[in-house]
Design a protein around this motif. Structure first.
Motif: not given
Length: 160
Positions: A26, A30, A48, A69-70, A72, A86, A88, A160
């Motif tokens: 990863g 994450p 997503d 979810k990734d 972005r 981005s 977190t 997206s």
């Protein structure tokens, strides 16, 4: 000379393996899920989307902030100069971190943290805004605008 070439090749092979292993694991930290109920994607879109925040139209057009979810983050309808971004979320500290495309107006527009709802701090060196967000947080302030969590973005503004 041949020994140097073999050593260099061995070093490069080890470095390539380490990079590949980091990618498999990863590499990047994450993204943690957002607290509270999951955001539903508008009909017809893949799911997503981790969260959406919407500043409804008023004096200006509506602005959608979409967290994928990734990790972005994207703005639609306004603030697009902050793209790409981005995010977190640190559940232990209830901190939502939004890292935005570098721009000089980030520090100018967010220098007084008290004016922006739930904004804890600004890290101008990393182009990051840090918010306190819990399951019951209804809104955040960004650039003088209030973004509401309970208002879905109009269809087409969070694809997206």
């Amino acid at each position: 000379m041949q020994m140097k070439t073999i050593r260099l090749a061995g070093f490069l092979a080890c470095a390539a393996l380490l990079v590949a292993c980091a990618g498999i694991q990863g590499g990047a930290k994450p993204v943690s899920a957002m607290p509270g109920p999951a955001s539903a994607s508008p009909p017809g879109l893949n799911n997503d989307v981790a969260a959406t925040w919407y500043n409804p139209p008023g004096e200006f057009d509506g602005i959608c902030l979409t967290q994928f979810k990734d990790g972005r983050l994207r703005f639609d309808g306004g603030f697009t100069f902050f793209n790409p971004g981005s995010w977190t979320y640190d559940a232990a500290s209830s901190e939502l971190r939004l890292t935005l495309h570098p721009t000089t107006i980030l520090a100018q527009g967010h220098g007084d943290v008290s004016l922006h709802q739930n904004l804890l701090r600004l890290d101008a060196a990393r182009n990051m805004l840090v918010y306190r967000v819990k399951a019951d947080t209804k809104s955040i302030g960004l650039g003088g605008f209030i973004f509401y969590r309970d208002l879905p973005c109009p269809a087409g503004q969070s694809s997206s």
